[in-house]
Design a protein around this motif. Sequence first.
Motif, PDB file in Angstrom:
ATOM      1  N   ARG A 115      -2.668  15.731  -1.034  1.00  0.00           N
ATOM      2  CA  ARG A 115      -2.854  16.663   0.094  1.00  0.00           C
ATOM      3  C   ARG A 115      -1.894  17.842  -0.045  1.00  0.00           C
ATOM      4  O   ARG A 115      -2.289  19.011   0.067  1.00  0.00           O
ATOM      5  N   ASP A 116      -0.613  17.535  -0.392  1.00  0.00           N
ATOM      6  CA  ASP A 116       0.371  18.632  -0.493  1.00  0.00           C
ATOM      7  C   ASP A 116      -0.012  19.606  -1.616  1.00  0.00           C
ATOM      8  O   ASP A 116       0.257  20.791  -1.541  1.00  0.00           O
ATOM      9  N   ARG A 117      -0.664  19.093  -2.649  1.00  0.00           N
ATOM     10  CA  ARG A 117      -1.012  19.977  -3.780  1.00  0.00           C
ATOM     11  C   ARG A 117      -2.039  21.021  -3.295  1.00  0.00           C
ATOM     12  O   ARG A 117      -2.074  22.141  -3.800  1.00  0.00           O
ATOM     13  N   GLY A 118      -2.885  20.593  -2.390  1.00  0.00           N
ATOM     14  CA  GLY A 118      -3.794  21.527  -1.716  1.00  0.00           C
ATOM     15  C   GLY A 118      -4.874  22.096  -2.629  1.00  0.00           C
ATOM     16  O   GLY A 118      -5.291  23.243  -2.488  1.00  0.00           O
ATOM     17  N   THR A 119      -5.322  21.315  -3.609  1.00  0.00           N
ATOM     18  CA  THR A 119      -6.332  21.861  -4.553  1.00  0.00           C
ATOM     19  C   THR A 119      -7.705  21.233  -4.348  1.00  0.00           C
ATOM     20  O   THR A 119      -8.666  21.646  -4.975  1.00  0.00           O
ATOM     21  N   GLU A 120      -7.785  20.223  -3.504  1.00  0.00           N
ATOM     22  CA  GLU A 120      -9.079  19.537  -3.331  1.00  0.00           C
ATOM     23  C   GLU A 120      -9.543  19.627  -1.883  1.00  0.00           C
ATOM     24  O   GLU A 120      -8.728  19.677  -0.970  1.00  0.00           O
ATOM     25  N   THR A 121     -10.869  19.606  -1.706  1.00  0.00           N
ATOM     26  CA  THR A 121     -11.411  19.539  -0.336  1.00  0.00           C
ATOM     27  C   THR A 121     -11.181  18.118   0.187  1.00  0.00           C
ATOM     28  O   THR A 121     -10.887  17.200  -0.597  1.00  0.00           O
ATOM     29  N   GLU A 122     -11.342  17.938   1.488  1.00  0.00           N
ATOM     30  CA  GLU A 122     -11.163  16.607   2.115  1.00  0.00           C
ATOM     31  C   GLU A 122     -12.084  15.590   1.429  1.00  0.00           C
ATOM     32  O   GLU A 122     -11.660  14.487   1.072  1.00  0.00           O
ATOM     33  N   GLU A 123     -13.317  16.043   1.171  1.00  0.00           N
ATOM     34  CA  GLU A 123     -14.278  15.112   0.553  1.00  0.00           C
ATOM     35  C   GLU A 123     -13.795  14.705  -0.848  1.00  0.00           C
ATOM     36  O   GLU A 123     -13.813  13.529  -1.219  1.00  0.00           O
ATOM     37  N   GLN A 124     -13.276  15.707  -1.598  1.00  0.00           N
ATOM     38  CA  GLN A 124     -12.814  15.404  -2.969  1.00  0.00           C
ATOM     39  C   GLN A 124     -11.566  14.495  -2.908  1.00  0.00           C
ATOM     40  O   GLN A 124     -11.398  13.593  -3.719  1.00  0.00           O
ATOM     41  N   ILE A 125     -10.714  14.743  -1.907  1.00  0.00           N
ATOM     42  CA  ILE A 125      -9.508  13.901  -1.776  1.00  0.00           C
ATOM     43  C   ILE A 125      -9.932  12.454  -1.529  1.00  0.00           C
ATOM     44  O   ILE A 125      -9.444  11.523  -2.193  1.00  0.00           O
ATOM     45  N   GLN A 126     -10.877  12.266  -0.594  1.00  0.00           N
ATOM     46  CA  GLN A 126     -11.330  10.895  -0.297  1.00  0.00           C
ATOM     47  C   GLN A 126     -11.909  10.228  -1.547  1.00  0.00           C
ATOM     48  O   GLN A 126     -11.593   9.079  -1.864  1.00  0.00           O
ATOM     49  N   LYS A 127     -12.730  11.011  -2.308  1.00  0.00           N
ATOM     50  CA  LYS A 127     -13.362  10.436  -3.522  1.00  0.00           C
ATOM     51  C   LYS A 127     -12.285  10.047  -4.514  1.00  0.00           C
ATOM     52  O   LYS A 127     -12.298   8.964  -5.100  1.00  0.00           O
ATOM     53  N   ARG A 128     -11.274  10.927  -4.693  1.00  0.00           N
ATOM     54  CA  ARG A 128     -10.225  10.651  -5.687  1.00  0.00           C
ATOM     55  C   ARG A 128      -9.362   9.454  -5.270  1.00  0.00           C
ATOM     56  O   ARG A 128      -8.935   8.667  -6.105  1.00  0.00           O
ATOM     57  N   LEU A 129      -9.136   9.336  -3.970  1.00  0.00           N
ATOM     58  CA  LEU A 129      -8.326   8.190  -3.501  1.00  0.00           C
ATOM     59  C   LEU A 129      -9.090   6.887  -3.676  1.00  0.00           C
ATOM     60  O   LEU A 129      -8.532   5.873  -4.091  1.00  0.00           O
ATOM     61  N   ARG A 130     -10.414   6.953  -3.431  1.00  0.00           N
ATOM     62  CA  ARG A 130     -11.224   5.736  -3.633  1.00  0.00           C
ATOM     63  C   ARG A 130     -11.168   5.325  -5.104  1.00  0.00           C
ATOM     64  O   ARG A 130     -10.939   4.169  -5.443  1.00  0.00           O
ATOM     65  N   ASN A 131     -11.298   6.303  -5.986  1.00  0.00           N
ATOM     66  CA  ASN A 131     -11.271   5.995  -7.430  1.00  0.00           C
ATOM     67  C   ASN A 131      -9.881   5.521  -7.870  1.00  0.00           C
ATOM     68  O   ASN A 131      -9.740   4.749  -8.811  1.00  0.00           O
ATOM     69  N   ALA A 132      -8.849   5.989  -7.164  1.00  0.00           N
ATOM     70  CA  ALA A 132      -7.472   5.676  -7.579  1.00  0.00           C
ATOM     71  C   ALA A 132      -7.224   4.174  -7.603  1.00  0.00           C
ATOM     72  O   ALA A 132      -6.598   3.641  -8.535  1.00  0.00           O
ATOM     73  N   GLN A 133      -7.736   3.481  -6.594  1.00  0.00           N
ATOM     74  CA  GLN A 133      -7.501   2.034  -6.510  1.00  0.00           C
ATOM     75  C   GLN A 133      -7.957   1.353  -7.816  1.00  0.00           C
ATOM     76  O   GLN A 133      -7.194   0.638  -8.463  1.00  0.00           O
ATOM     77  N   SER A 134      -9.206   1.645  -8.235  1.00  0.00           N
ATOM     78  CA  SER A 134      -9.728   0.933  -9.426  1.00  0.00           C
ATOM     79  C   SER A 134      -9.028   1.449 -10.684  1.00  0.00           C
ATOM     80  O   SER A 134      -8.761   0.685 -11.619  1.00  0.00           O
ATOM     81  N   GLU A 135      -8.662   2.744 -10.697  1.00  0.00           N
ATOM     82  CA  GLU A 135      -7.965   3.266 -11.890  1.00  0.00           C
ATOM     83  C   GLU A 135      -6.625   2.561 -12.068  1.00  0.00           C
ATOM     84  O   GLU A 135      -6.255   2.143 -13.165  1.00  0.00           O
ATOM     85  N   ILE A 136      -5.881   2.366 -10.951  1.00  0.00           N
ATOM     86  CA  ILE A 136      -4.562   1.724 -11.041  1.00  0.00           C
ATOM     87  C   ILE A 136      -4.735   0.277 -11.503  1.00  0.00           C
ATOM     88  O   ILE A 136      -4.021  -0.220 -12.383  1.00  0.00           O
ATOM     89  N   GLU A 137      -5.749  -0.376 -10.973  1.00  0.00           N
ATOM     90  CA  GLU A 137      -6.050  -1.760 -11.363  1.00  0.00           C
ATOM     91  C   GLU A 137      -6.299  -1.825 -12.878  1.00  0.00           C
ATOM     92  O   GLU A 137      -5.681  -2.594 -13.613  1.00  0.00           O
ATOM     93  N   GLN A 138      -7.178  -0.917 -13.378  1.00  0.00           N
ATOM     94  CA  GLN A 138      -7.492  -0.906 -14.817  1.00  0.00           C
ATOM     95  C   GLN A 138      -6.255  -0.512 -15.629  1.00  0.00           C
ATOM     96  O   GLN A 138      -5.991  -1.054 -16.698  1.00  0.00           O
ATOM     97  N   GLY A 139      -5.503   0.445 -15.106  1.00  0.00           N
ATOM     98  CA  GLY A 139      -4.313   0.880 -15.844  1.00  0.00           C
ATOM     99  C   GLY A 139      -3.370  -0.275 -16.095  1.00  0.00           C
ATOM    100  O   GLY A 139      -2.800  -0.413 -17.185  1.00  0.00           O
ATOM    101  N   LYS A 140      -3.255  -1.152 -15.087  1.00  0.00           N
ATOM    102  CA  LYS A 140      -2.284  -2.252 -15.199  1.00  0.00           C
ATOM    103  C   LYS A 140      -2.846  -3.453 -15.976  1.00  0.00           C
ATOM    104  O   LYS A 140      -2.122  -4.129 -16.682  1.00  0.00           O
TER     105      LYS A 140
END
Length: 392
Positions: A264-289
């Motif tokens: 949010r502080d970076r301010g480069t994504e719309t609310e919709e894009q932020i929500q999509k990226r946060l949803r993807n983050a969970q599975s990315e972190i899981e796969q990363g680990k």
Amino acid sequence: MGEAPKLIPHGQQNETSNGSKLEDETFETATTIGDKTYVIGRADDETSSINVRIFDKRLGEWVNRAVLGTKPMSFEGHSAVSLKDRIVILKKNPKPDDHTWFLEVDTQYVRQQQKVLGTEVVAWSKGVIGSVEKPVVISGPSGVGKGTLISMLMKEFPWMFGFSVSHTTRAPRAMEKDGIHYHFTEKSIMEEEIKDGKFLEFASVHGNLYGTSVEAVELVSDAGKRCILDIDVQGARSVRASSLEAIFIFICPPSMEELEKRLRDRGTETEEQIQKRLRNAQSEIEQGKSSGIFDFILYNDKLEECYESLKKLLGLDGYVIPPSNSKREISLPMDHHSVLKIEDKILINCNPLIESNNKIMLDLSSLEGGAPGRTRGLDFRYSTECINLTFN
Ligand SMILES: Nc1nc2c(ncn2[C@@H]2O[C@H](COP(=O)(O)OP(=O)(O)O)[C@@H](O)[C@H]2O)c(=O)[nH]1
Ligand SMILES: Nc1ncnc2c1ncn2[C@@H]1O[C@H](COP(=O)(O)OP(=O)(O)O)[C@@H](O)[C@H]1O
């Protein structure tokens, strides 16, 4: 039955239709590996890259072939030396950094592509002197700090690191420049280039297409720098499965709340894009680990601490790098009538009439990589040990 290959030897006068003499600028070489003869030479009209024809001696006819990899532009002449699975092409009067090419005819990559394409395949790969440090793949959820950490590395070690500029169909952000941060590309063009085998990996990420072209990685290494790739977990998985050896590092946020705050502080994504990226983050972190793709997991809590850990991983903690690590170049005055292969070495200019300081040995004993990228690990040595051979 096709006619066996008829070659135009170097410099042979060619009759033109009105009988005037025409010095043939290029000529062809024929090199046999197994039951095929590879006729190399003459510019291919459309692309003016060097043409390759294959004569199958078993079938007694010319066979079609797909030519993959970065193709050499036409050149005035060359010597061809066959190894067991590729042909070494030594250009006549080469530029210091464009002297050796490999036509791969039976390497693992060629065999793999032959299966995929269902046709004869050959693949070009440019030869480069010396080897390079393994590229560094950095992955992690959007907003975790990948770009920040990479910029810190590039700022502190500008002579050591180069960034692999990805292609993407995503729209550029305010500060992003085409060709620097990304190659911002039309989807249809990128899909075409993917089909042409120009990409090392590609993936659909957060609803856009992203991909790493072979050239993007090789251009960094050609500049004698260590390549950094900022790619998602899918891309890291593809690179791990490819012939490109790399170090894989996954960056984790200290918490999902902190990740959201940064995004949010970076301010480069719309609310919709932020929500999509946060949803993807969970599975990315899981796969990363847990996927086993990554060699190292770094937590980016305090930025400076994380950066120091990253430098340690890359062997850079407290390490003073000499500012000049100039690329080795060699100018190859080559007489094409005296090239000789002895095991995995090629002696150039062995003709006893050539003065000894132009005798060169090309050592091919530690080749790395290959099509669709560069073939590295060439070692040229000016060598008076070239055996003086009598040529009749
Ligand atoms: N597979 C793949 N992923 C990429 C490539 N370039 C960037 N990405 C990833 O795409 C995701 C989105 O990148 P970007 O839109 O720049 O957003 P950011 O992660 O917030 O900087 C990130 O996880 C990047 O690592 C690429 O060439 N291939
Ligand atoms: N350790 C950190 N603590 C606080 N903010 C950070 C930290 N690392 C990066 N940031 C900030 O978080 C935002 C996202 O960082 P960025 O490098 O763009 O992430 P990525 O490239 O992974 O998407 C940027 O505004 C950056 O300044």
